[in-house]
Design a protein around this motif. Structure first.
Motif, PDB file in Angstrom:
ATOM      1  N   THR A  96       0.447  -1.179  -0.270  1.00 39.47           N
ATOM      2  CA  THR A  96       0.125  -0.172   0.020  1.00 39.47           C
ATOM      3  C   THR A  96       0.844   1.174  -0.325  1.00 39.47           C
ATOM      4  O   THR A  96       0.294   2.803   0.165  1.00 39.47           O
ATOM      5  N   LYS A 101       2.655   3.378  -5.495  1.00 37.69           N
ATOM      6  CA  LYS A 101       1.439   3.572  -4.908  1.00 37.69           C
ATOM      7  C   LYS A 101       0.972   5.142  -4.545  1.00 37.69           C
ATOM      8  O   LYS A 101      -0.077   5.775  -4.202  1.00 37.69           O
ATOM      9  N   THR A 104      -0.094   7.159  -7.063  1.00 38.45           N
ATOM     10  CA  THR A 104      -1.099   6.948  -7.133  1.00 38.45           C
ATOM     11  C   THR A 104      -2.149   7.655  -6.541  1.00 38.45           C
ATOM     12  O   THR A 104      -3.058   8.401  -6.702  1.00 38.45           O
ATOM     13  N   GLY A 146      -9.703   5.654  -2.778  1.00 35.34           N
ATOM     14  CA  GLY A 146      -7.960   5.899  -3.294  1.00 35.34           C
ATOM     15  C   GLY A 146      -6.733   5.453  -2.588  1.00 35.34           C
ATOM     16  O   GLY A 146      -5.587   5.613  -2.827  1.00 35.34           O
ATOM     17  N   ARG A 218     -19.144  -4.246  -0.670  1.00 38.28           N
ATOM     18  CA  ARG A 218     -17.571  -4.295  -1.946  1.00 38.28           C
ATOM     19  C   ARG A 218     -18.070  -6.207  -2.649  1.00 38.28           C
ATOM     20  O   ARG A 218     -17.549  -6.691  -4.052  1.00 38.28           O
ATOM     21  N   GLU A 224     -13.684  -3.882  -6.375  1.00 37.44           N
ATOM     22  CA  GLU A 224     -12.190  -4.180  -5.656  1.00 37.44           C
ATOM     23  C   GLU A 224     -11.701  -2.299  -6.243  1.00 37.44           C
ATOM     24  O   GLU A 224     -11.767  -1.625  -6.851  1.00 37.44           O
ATOM     25  N   ARG A 225     -11.206  -1.778  -5.266  1.00 39.48           N
ATOM     26  CA  ARG A 225     -10.520  -0.440  -5.319  1.00 39.48           C
ATOM     27  C   ARG A 225      -9.354  -1.095  -4.930  1.00 39.48           C
ATOM     28  O   ARG A 225      -8.671  -1.899  -4.130  1.00 39.48           O
ATOM     29  N   ASN A 226      -8.246  -0.392  -5.652  1.00 35.17           N
ATOM     30  CA  ASN A 226      -6.722  -0.365  -5.051  1.00 35.17           C
ATOM     31  C   ASN A 226      -6.797   0.722  -3.979  1.00 35.17           C
ATOM     32  O   ASN A 226      -5.843   1.844  -4.000  1.00 35.17           O
ATOM     33  N   ASP A 227      -6.785   0.043  -2.498  1.00 35.29           N
ATOM     34  CA  ASP A 227      -6.511   0.794  -1.700  1.00 35.29           C
ATOM     35  C   ASP A 227      -6.960  -0.320  -0.154  1.00 35.29           C
ATOM     36  O   ASP A 227      -6.464  -0.989  -0.536  1.00 35.29           O
ATOM     37  N   GLN A 230      -9.099  -2.867   0.462  1.00 32.84           N
ATOM     38  CA  GLN A 230      -9.399  -3.717  -0.093  1.00 32.84           C
ATOM     39  C   GLN A 230      -8.222  -5.055   0.133  1.00 32.84           C
ATOM     40  O   GLN A 230      -8.191  -6.514  -0.149  1.00 32.84           O
ATOM     41  N   ILE A 231      -6.962  -4.403   0.342  1.00 33.95           N
ATOM     42  CA  ILE A 231      -6.204  -5.444   1.000  1.00 33.95           C
ATOM     43  C   ILE A 231      -6.636  -6.358   2.307  1.00 33.95           C
ATOM     44  O   ILE A 231      -6.602  -7.614   2.060  1.00 33.95           O
ATOM     45  N   GLN A 234      -9.335  -8.831   1.226  1.00 35.94           N
ATOM     46  CA  GLN A 234      -9.027 -10.120   0.269  1.00 35.94           C
ATOM     47  C   GLN A 234      -7.877 -11.094   1.392  1.00 35.94           C
ATOM     48  O   GLN A 234      -7.753 -11.886   1.655  1.00 35.94           O
TER      49      GLN A 234
END
Length: 455
Positions: A96, A101, A104, A146, A218, A224-227, A230-231, A234
């Motif tokens: 992250t 990252k 981003t 994000g 979700r 799914e988000r890139n934040d 989300q990790i 998962q």
């Protein structure tokens, strides 16, 4: 009898911040002993005095902090978890905070607009309390999609939103006093049997409901988000044996949210305080920021901020003089023989590393009470002991969110300083005294500054 139960905690939670408590022992024993033994209640604790001992983090990476996963999921976070429970999280969460990252995240962080809020203060009220404004700003950055959780708090416009109210209440209305928390740490086994919680039921319910609703939404919508969230999802839904429990997800969400906005806001308020007290440094930094931005066509970009070397020095000197945490807690995971002595710290011994004392040691920082960005010139850093600067810890249990936090602070400084000038308000108590009831450094009475617009 009462003094025996308190041990060396006299003053903590009443008139001594924990950083000042450990500094007393550090000053008294430095040069005479590599460690000093004290009692927190009836629990023996070793405070490291010799800075060379602190390098050996491998022997005492556990923090020895109280947690109770069954009854208080908020306590089950990266900072408190021991041993194997902890080892899984840094490697899985650290992606992250990579440079890629961070780039981003940067565009998302830039969407948080602080200028309008500051302009209102400059035109109408003429003064402001730094902590509140910076907390609103850092709360909005943490929440943005994000970055961490993918929601917009809009705290700068709506100070009554639930995330801001609940986050602030963790510190303004804690479950236990500072002294009681020390005692709780000392008797962790008994505290778990008694099912004691670190945090209030209202706070636990709020974060638990938020995580449950976010996960359900979700997964149901296959979103799914890139934040950061989300990790965690998962890791929770993984089929691995060491997957995160739901309560552990709640714990990581809580600590990232709270530490992210509170520590950053604390650093920002002290930074602007120091700039207000040192107008020459304030003017130099404003000029430096604008000079660098001209190279980037006036745009605040990730690359531009990386090019602001004097801003780096200002932030680091703020962290040196006003570290968010006065000390680090550790616990030996192996028997540890103190070099050059016959003394052995047995496995499970509690340790404290006196950050505040080290940062104010004239051996490492001449005239340590003076705010001096030159303490972090390339030459000064090169010639100083590498462990003499520990605002976020060191070794395997250093804060994994340092990059995010520092970027967060730099953005706040740039947004607050480019178009505004600050001077000290008479409302600010001088000299500053740290509140004893908070672990995160906070000045009594707050920091008030006069603000005016500059061309």
């Amino acid at each position: 009898m009462a003094s025996r139960l308190i041990g060396n905690l006299k003053g903590v939670g009443q008139y001594d911040h924990d950083g000042l408590l450990t500094q007393k022992f550090y000053k008294k024993l430095k040069g005479r002993s590599p460690i000093v033994g004290v009692y927190y209640s009836i629990k023996p604790v070793a405070i490291f005095i010799d800075i060379n001992l602190i390098k050996d983090f491998a022997s005492f990476h556990d923090r020895g902090i109280y947690y109770n996963e069954r009854d208080d999921p908020l306590s089950t976070h990266l900072i408190s978890l021991p041993g194997d429970k902890w080892k899984q999280l840094p490697s899985t969460c650290s992606p992250t905070f990579t440079s890629l990252k961070m780039k981003t995240m940067f565009s998302t962080m830039m969407e948080v607009e602080m200028k309008r809020k500051l302009t209102k203060f400059a035109r109408v009220e003429k003064s402001l309390t730094l902590k509140k404004v910076m907390s609103l700003f850092t709360m909005d950055v943490i929440g943005m999609g994000g970055c961490a959780f993918g929601f917009e708090t809009n705290s700068l416009e709506d100070e009554n939103n639930e995330f801001f109210r609940m986050g602030i209440s963790v510190f303004d209305n804690p479950g236990y006093s500072t002294r009681s928390t020390f005692v709780l740490q000392a008797f962790r086994g008994y505290a778990r049997k008694l099912r004691l919680k670190l945090f209030r039921d209202e706070v636990i319910k709020f974060y638990t409901d938020f995580v449950r609703n976010t996960i359900d939404y979700r997964l149901k919508n296959k979103e799914e988000r890139n934040d950061f969230m989300q990790i965690l999802i998962q890791l929770h839904t993984s089929k691995r044996e060491d997957k995160l429990s739901f309560n552990e997800v709640v714990g990581q969400t809580f600590v990232f949210h709270i530490a992210g906005f509170e520590a950053s806001a604390s650093i920002l308020q002290f930074c602007f305080y120091e700039l207000a007290c040192n107008p020459d440094i304030q003017n130099r930094l404003r000029h430096h920021i604008n000079q660098v931005l001209r190279k980037y066509d006036g745009e605040v970009t990730y690359e531009a901020i990386m090019d602001m070397k004097y801003l780096d020095q200002i932030v680091n000197e703020t962290l040196r003089k006003n570290p968010p945490f006065g000390m680090l807690s550790r616990e030996t995971t192996l028997n540890y023989k103190i070099p050059g002595t016959d003394c052995i710290l047995e496995k499970g011994t509690s340790l404290h590393i006196p950050i505040y004392a080290i940062h104010h040691d004239p051996e490492f920082y001449p005239n340590p009470s003076k705010f001096n960005p030159d303490n972090f010139s390339e030459e000064a850093v090169k010639n100083r002991h590498p462990i003499a600067f520990l605002p976020f810890g060191a070794g395997p249990r250093a804060c994994i969110g340092v990059r995010f936090g520092v970027m967060h602070v730099k953005l706040g400084v740039i947004a607050g300083l480019r178009k505004f000038k600050y001077t000290l308000s008479p409302k600010t108590r001088q000299p500053i005294k740290l509140q004893s009831k908070f672990f995160v450094a906070q000045p009594e009475g707050g920091i008030w500054l006069n603000i005016e617009s500059v061309d």
